[in-house]
Design a protein around this motif. Structure first.
Motif, PDB file in Angstrom:
ATOM      1  N   ASN A 288       3.502   1.657  -5.426  1.00  0.00           N
ATOM      2  CA  ASN A 288       4.064   1.399  -4.112  1.00  0.00           C
ATOM      3  C   ASN A 288       4.900   2.600  -3.699  1.00  0.00           C
ATOM      4  O   ASN A 288       5.776   3.028  -4.452  1.00  0.00           O
ATOM      5  CB  ASN A 288       4.932   0.128  -4.149  1.00  0.00           C
TER       6      ASN A 288
ATOM      7  N   TYR B  75       4.130   1.502   1.629  1.00  0.00           N
ATOM      8  CA  TYR B  75       2.664   1.497   1.643  1.00  0.00           C
ATOM      9  C   TYR B  75       2.140   1.729   0.229  1.00  0.00           C
ATOM     10  O   TYR B  75       2.851   2.282  -0.617  1.00  0.00           O
ATOM     11  CB  TYR B  75       2.116   2.544   2.612  1.00  0.00           C
TER      12      TYR B  75
ATOM     13  N   TRP C   8      -2.123   1.113   6.537  1.00  0.00           N
ATOM     14  CA  TRP C   8      -1.641   1.085   5.159  1.00  0.00           C
ATOM     15  C   TRP C   8      -0.278   0.416   5.024  1.00  0.00           C
ATOM     16  O   TRP C   8       0.068  -0.036   3.944  1.00  0.00           O
ATOM     17  CB  TRP C   8      -1.503   2.495   4.611  1.00  0.00           C
TER      18      TRP C   8
ATOM     19  N   ARG D  75       2.642  -1.889   4.562  1.00  0.00           N
ATOM     20  CA  ARG D  75       2.779  -3.281   4.109  1.00  0.00           C
ATOM     21  C   ARG D  75       4.113  -3.866   4.555  1.00  0.00           C
ATOM     22  O   ARG D  75       4.245  -5.073   4.718  1.00  0.00           O
ATOM     23  CB  ARG D  75       2.698  -3.386   2.571  1.00  0.00           C
ATOM     24  N   TYR D  76       5.136  -3.022   4.682  1.00  0.00           N
ATOM     25  CA  TYR D  76       6.473  -3.486   5.056  1.00  0.00           C
ATOM     26  C   TYR D  76       7.211  -2.318   5.704  1.00  0.00           C
ATOM     27  O   TYR D  76       7.044  -1.173   5.298  1.00  0.00           O
ATOM     28  CB  TYR D  76       7.255  -3.957   3.810  1.00  0.00           C
TER      29      TYR D  76
ATOM     30  N   GLU E 220       6.537  -7.378   7.978  1.00  0.00           N
ATOM     31  CA  GLU E 220       5.829  -7.526   6.708  1.00  0.00           C
ATOM     32  C   GLU E 220       4.392  -7.921   7.002  1.00  0.00           C
ATOM     33  O   GLU E 220       4.144  -8.865   7.763  1.00  0.00           O
ATOM     34  CB  GLU E 220       6.504  -8.578   5.832  1.00  0.00           C
ATOM     35  N   ALA E 221       3.463  -7.172   6.437  1.00  0.00           N
ATOM     36  CA  ALA E 221       2.034  -7.449   6.657  1.00  0.00           C
ATOM     37  C   ALA E 221       1.662  -8.764   5.983  1.00  0.00           C
ATOM     38  O   ALA E 221       2.234  -9.148   4.970  1.00  0.00           O
ATOM     39  CB  ALA E 221       1.181  -6.316   6.113  1.00  0.00           C
TER      40      ALA E 221
ATOM     41  N   GLN F 220      -0.315 -11.201   3.642  1.00  0.00           N
ATOM     42  CA  GLN F 220      -0.898 -10.964   2.309  1.00  0.00           C
ATOM     43  C   GLN F 220      -2.404 -11.158   2.342  1.00  0.00           C
ATOM     44  O   GLN F 220      -2.896 -12.123   2.948  1.00  0.00           O
ATOM     45  CB  GLN F 220      -0.294 -11.944   1.297  1.00  0.00           C
ATOM     46  N   ASP F 221      -3.123 -10.254   1.706  1.00  0.00           N
ATOM     47  CA  ASP F 221      -4.584 -10.417   1.580  1.00  0.00           C
ATOM     48  C   ASP F 221      -4.856 -11.436   0.473  1.00  0.00           C
ATOM     49  O   ASP F 221      -4.205 -11.426  -0.551  1.00  0.00           O
ATOM     50  CB  ASP F 221      -5.253  -9.094   1.184  1.00  0.00           C
TER      51      ASP F 221
END
Length: 125
Positions: free
Chosen positions: A4, A39, A91, A93-94, A118-119, A121-122
């Motif tokens: 990360n 990312y 890319w 994520r937060y 915050e993206a 979650q996949d």
């Protein structure tokens, strides 16, 4: 192996029109921006491949251009716009952005507003 990466922009000092009082509409004020962008750092990025890293210089240039050429009534709008620039890459994520408005209150060093993203979650990870 998953890594990360966190890009941190610290104390980016800019001037812009911020506020809705008459004086604020006619005189630029100092603001201080702090941003954090998370990312995934893949192996290509960690192997020193420029094309596989998030370009913090481009992000910073976009922030500067938007802030210095803009006029904002609310700190919330300005902060939201800067956060939007920080997350404008698939890319990310937060991200979190804090903008300080020094001297906005008589007995305080500054007033600040923080917004974060915050993206989702996949389910594939």
């Amino acid at each position: 192996m998953n890594h990360n990466a966190i890009i941190t922009i610290t104390n980016l000092r800019l001037r812009t029109y911020i506020g809705f009082n008459e004086e604020e509409k006619t005189k630029q004020q100092d603001i201080v921006i702090n941003a954090e962008i998370h990312y995934p750092a893949n192996n290509l990025c960690l192997s020193d491949d420029v094309d596989n890293a998030l370009n913090y210089k481009n992000i910073c240039k976009k922030i500067i251009q938007h802030v210095e050429s803009g006029r904002f009534l609310l700190l919330e709008k300005l902060t939201s716009d800067v956060l939007g620039i920080c997350i404008d890459h698939s890319w990310v994520r937060y991200a979190q952005v804090r903008i300080d408005k020094p001297h906005a209150l008589r007995f305080a060093d500054s007033v600040s507003l923080t917004l974060s993203y915050e993206a989702a979650q996949d389910n594939n990870s």
